[in-house]
Scaffold this motif. Structure first.
Motif, PDB file in Angstrom:
ATOM      1  N   ALA A 129       0.724  -1.231  -0.148  1.00 19.48           N
ATOM      2  CA  ALA A 129       0.263   0.124  -0.221  1.00 19.48           C
ATOM      3  C   ALA A 129       0.626   1.157   0.095  1.00 19.48           C
ATOM      4  CB  ALA A 129      -0.814   0.051   1.187  1.00 19.48           C
ATOM      5  N   GLU A 130       1.926   1.172   0.708  1.00 19.80           N
ATOM      6  CA  GLU A 130       2.838   2.317   0.807  1.00 19.80           C
ATOM      7  C   GLU A 130       3.865   2.230   1.501  1.00 19.80           C
ATOM      8  OE1 GLU A 130       3.720   5.563   0.188  1.00 19.80           O
ATOM      9  OE2 GLU A 130       1.832   6.257  -0.059  1.00 19.80           O
ATOM     10  N   ARG A 131       4.873   3.304   1.804  1.00 21.60           N
ATOM     11  CA  ARG A 131       6.097   3.029   2.386  1.00 21.60           C
ATOM     12  C   ARG A 131       5.796   4.003   3.873  1.00 21.60           C
ATOM     13  NH1 ARG A 131      11.323   3.098  -0.858  1.00 21.60           N
ATOM     14  NH2 ARG A 131      11.792   2.633   1.382  1.00 21.60           N
ATOM     15  N   LEU A 132       6.733   3.918   4.893  1.00 24.27           N
ATOM     16  CA  LEU A 132       6.966   4.614   5.957  1.00 24.27           C
ATOM     17  C   LEU A 132       8.026   5.528   5.558  1.00 24.27           C
ATOM     18  CD1 LEU A 132       5.650   1.681   6.903  1.00 24.27           C
ATOM     19  CD2 LEU A 132       6.138   2.584   9.124  1.00 24.27           C
ATOM     20  N   TRP A 133       7.815   6.746   5.097  1.00 25.08           N
ATOM     21  CA  TRP A 133       8.795   7.700   4.855  1.00 25.08           C
ATOM     22  C   TRP A 133       9.313   8.443   6.017  1.00 25.08           C
ATOM     23  CZ3 TRP A 133      10.004   7.502  -0.191  1.00 25.08           C
ATOM     24  CH2 TRP A 133       8.864   6.939  -1.103  1.00 25.08           C
ATOM     25  N   LEU A 134       8.761   8.422   6.798  1.00 24.16           N
ATOM     26  CA  LEU A 134       9.346   9.303   8.184  1.00 24.16           C
ATOM     27  C   LEU A 134      10.015   8.099   9.113  1.00 24.16           C
ATOM     28  CD1 LEU A 134       6.114  11.301   9.446  1.00 24.16           C
ATOM     29  CD2 LEU A 134       7.975  11.970   7.984  1.00 24.16           C
ATOM     30  N   ALA A 135       9.904   7.281   8.837  1.00 23.21           N
ATOM     31  CA  ALA A 135      10.393   5.903   9.877  1.00 23.21           C
ATOM     32  C   ALA A 135      11.880   6.157  10.084  1.00 23.21           C
ATOM     33  CB  ALA A 135      10.297   4.469   9.228  1.00 23.21           C
ATOM     34  N   LYS A 136      12.628   6.688   9.259  1.00 21.02           N
ATOM     35  CA  LYS A 136      14.166   6.748   9.528  1.00 21.02           C
ATOM     36  C   LYS A 136      14.418   8.505  10.140  1.00 21.02           C
ATOM     37  CE  LYS A 136      15.522   4.147   5.747  1.00 21.02           C
ATOM     38  NZ  LYS A 136      16.002   4.015   4.412  1.00 21.02           N
ATOM     39  N   SER A 137      13.344   9.161  10.361  1.00 21.80           N
ATOM     40  CA  SER A 137      13.710  10.451  10.822  1.00 21.80           C
ATOM     41  C   SER A 137      12.953  10.826  11.895  1.00 21.80           C
ATOM     42  CB  SER A 137      13.155  11.385   9.741  1.00 21.80           C
ATOM     43  OG  SER A 137      11.698  11.377   9.534  1.00 21.80           O
ATOM     44  N   ILE A 138      12.279   9.851  12.591  1.00 21.18           N
ATOM     45  CA  ILE A 138      11.688   9.824  13.893  1.00 21.18           C
ATOM     46  C   ILE A 138      12.643   9.827  14.972  1.00 21.18           C
ATOM     47  CG2 ILE A 138       9.908   8.963  15.672  1.00 21.18           C
ATOM     48  CD1 ILE A 138       8.153   8.557  13.212  1.00 21.18           C
ATOM     49  N   PRO A 139      13.036  10.837  16.007  1.00 27.61           N
ATOM     50  CA  PRO A 139      14.131  10.811  17.051  1.00 27.61           C
ATOM     51  C   PRO A 139      14.123   9.327  17.867  1.00 27.61           C
ATOM     52  CG  PRO A 139      13.332  12.796  16.883  1.00 27.61           C
ATOM     53  CD  PRO A 139      12.204  11.983  15.923  1.00 27.61           C
ATOM     54  N   GLY A 140      15.047   8.761  17.884  1.00 27.02           N
ATOM     55  CA  GLY A 140      15.094   7.470  18.624  1.00 27.02           C
ATOM     56  C   GLY A 140      14.528   6.454  18.040  1.00 27.02           C
ATOM     57  N   LYS A 141      13.865   6.297  16.633  1.00 23.32           N
ATOM     58  CA  LYS A 141      13.430   5.317  16.332  1.00 23.32           C
ATOM     59  C   LYS A 141      13.986   4.609  14.989  1.00 23.32           C
ATOM     60  CE  LYS A 141       9.665   4.797  19.159  1.00 23.32           C
ATOM     61  NZ  LYS A 141       9.536   3.546  19.871  1.00 23.32           N
ATOM     62  N   ALA A 142      14.017   3.645  14.696  1.00 20.24           N
ATOM     63  CA  ALA A 142      14.178   3.000  13.492  1.00 20.24           C
ATOM     64  C   ALA A 142      13.214   2.462  12.675  1.00 20.24           C
ATOM     65  CB  ALA A 142      15.382   1.697  13.857  1.00 20.24           C
ATOM     66  N   PRO A 143      13.335   2.240  11.410  1.00 16.60           N
ATOM     67  CA  PRO A 143      12.216   1.531  10.765  1.00 16.60           C
ATOM     68  C   PRO A 143      11.686   0.212  11.423  1.00 16.60           C
ATOM     69  CG  PRO A 143      13.918   2.371   9.123  1.00 16.60           C
ATOM     70  CD  PRO A 143      14.361   2.273  10.705  1.00 16.60           C
ATOM     71  N   GLY A 144      12.360  -0.741  11.651  1.00 15.18           N
ATOM     72  CA  GLY A 144      11.750  -1.991  12.382  1.00 15.18           C
ATOM     73  C   GLY A 144      11.061  -1.748  13.577  1.00 15.18           C
ATOM     74  N   ASP A 145      11.190  -0.547  14.310  1.00 13.84           N
ATOM     75  CA  ASP A 145      10.366  -0.390  15.641  1.00 13.84           C
ATOM     76  C   ASP A 145       9.053  -0.266  15.370  1.00 13.84           C
ATOM     77  OD1 ASP A 145      12.809  -0.277  16.936  1.00 13.84           O
ATOM     78  OD2 ASP A 145      13.165   1.873  16.872  1.00 13.84           O
ATOM     79  N   PHE A 146       8.411  -0.094  13.974  1.00  9.33           N
ATOM     80  CA  PHE A 146       7.132   0.094  13.847  1.00  9.33           C
ATOM     81  C   PHE A 146       6.525  -1.038  13.125  1.00  9.33           C
ATOM     82  CE2 PHE A 146       9.088   4.499  13.328  1.00  9.33           C
ATOM     83  CZ  PHE A 146       8.441   5.054  14.253  1.00  9.33           C
ATOM     84  N   ASP A 147       7.128  -2.133  13.058  1.00 18.51           N
ATOM     85  CA  ASP A 147       6.784  -3.343  12.372  1.00 18.51           C
ATOM     86  C   ASP A 147       5.372  -3.872  13.327  1.00 18.51           C
ATOM     87  OD1 ASP A 147       8.806  -3.423  10.745  1.00 18.51           O
ATOM     88  OD2 ASP A 147       9.811  -5.067  11.633  1.00 18.51           O
ATOM     89  N   ALA A 148       4.355  -4.301  12.687  1.00 22.67           N
ATOM     90  CA  ALA A 148       3.114  -4.648  13.207  1.00 22.67           C
ATOM     91  C   ALA A 148       2.679  -5.666  12.213  1.00 22.67           C
ATOM     92  CB  ALA A 148       2.403  -3.590  13.307  1.00 22.67           C
ATOM     93  N   ASP A 149       1.681  -6.568  12.812  1.00 24.24           N
ATOM     94  CA  ASP A 149       1.061  -7.544  11.792  1.00 24.24           C
ATOM     95  C   ASP A 149      -0.326  -7.721  12.643  1.00 24.24           C
ATOM     96  OD1 ASP A 149      -0.174  -9.195  10.289  1.00 24.24           O
ATOM     97  OD2 ASP A 149       1.693 -10.844  10.131  1.00 24.24           O
TER      98      ASP A 149
END
Length: 188
Positions: A129-149
């Motif tokens: 559906a889309e990408r997580l464009w902000l995932a790398k720019s949220i302070p203290g977070k990395a892309p994998g921190d938002f993983d969910a299913d």
């Protein structure tokens, strides 16, 4: 000296100037009347006007348009593609709107739909559906921190903004229907 120069200045200009003066006079009278009727109609129907204040002050836009109409309440079952006005959930991420602020987002998934976030990618019902464009720019977070299913339960909606950089359900998950204030119609 011609006859036209002998006339007082307000009489010079002929039919063109008379037209301009009558047009301006008409606008000065009709515009407030039209605005008043529009406001009365909105008030009678319960429709409200909203503004993206962040956009007005030069901050990143958080609404899909500068001006939008919204109707309080949720009289029909929300469906994918509808715009809704909701309260910003508590995210604990320190970015985006503050908890409780009004946000306008588009419904990307409804009850029964499956949502999967993996790294910087989003799938809804198995379709990318889309990408997580902000995932790398949220302070203290990395892309994998938002993983969910997960599968959305009754009364939950998955909301997405209309810009790539939108801070939305991709980062804070589903929103419960109690957070919804009504449907929105972006204008411009």
């Amino acid at each position: 000296m011609s006859i036209s120069d002998a006339r007082p200045p307000e009489k010079r200009g002929g039919a063109g100037m008379r037209f301009v003066r009558s047009f301006v006079r008409f606008q000065l009278i009709s515009t407030p009347i039209c605005l008043g009727l529009i406001c009365l109609g909105l008030w009678l129907t319960g429709i409200r006007v909203g503004l993206d204040v962040q956009r007005l002050i030069g901050q990143p836009a958080c609404m899909p348009s500068l001006v939008y109409l919204w109707k309080p309440g949720m009289p029909h079952q929300p469906k994918v593609g509808d715009y809704v006005l909701a309260r910003m959930p508590k995210t604990g991420l320190g970015v985006g709107a503050r908890e409780g602020d009004r946000i306008v987002k588009k419904i990307a998934a409804v009850a029964g739909d499956s949502v999967k976030v993996e790294g910087t990618e989003l799938w809804i019902n198995g379709k990318h559906a889309e990408r997580l464009w902000l995932a790398k720019s949220i302070p203290g977070k990395a892309p994998g921190d938002f993983d969910a299913d997960f599968t959305l339960q009754e009364g939950q909606l998955f909301l997405m903004g209309t810009t790539k950089e939108s801070f939305d359900s991709r980062y804070w998950g589903a929103v419960n229907r109690e957070a919804f204030l009504g449907y929105a119609i972006p204008l411009f």
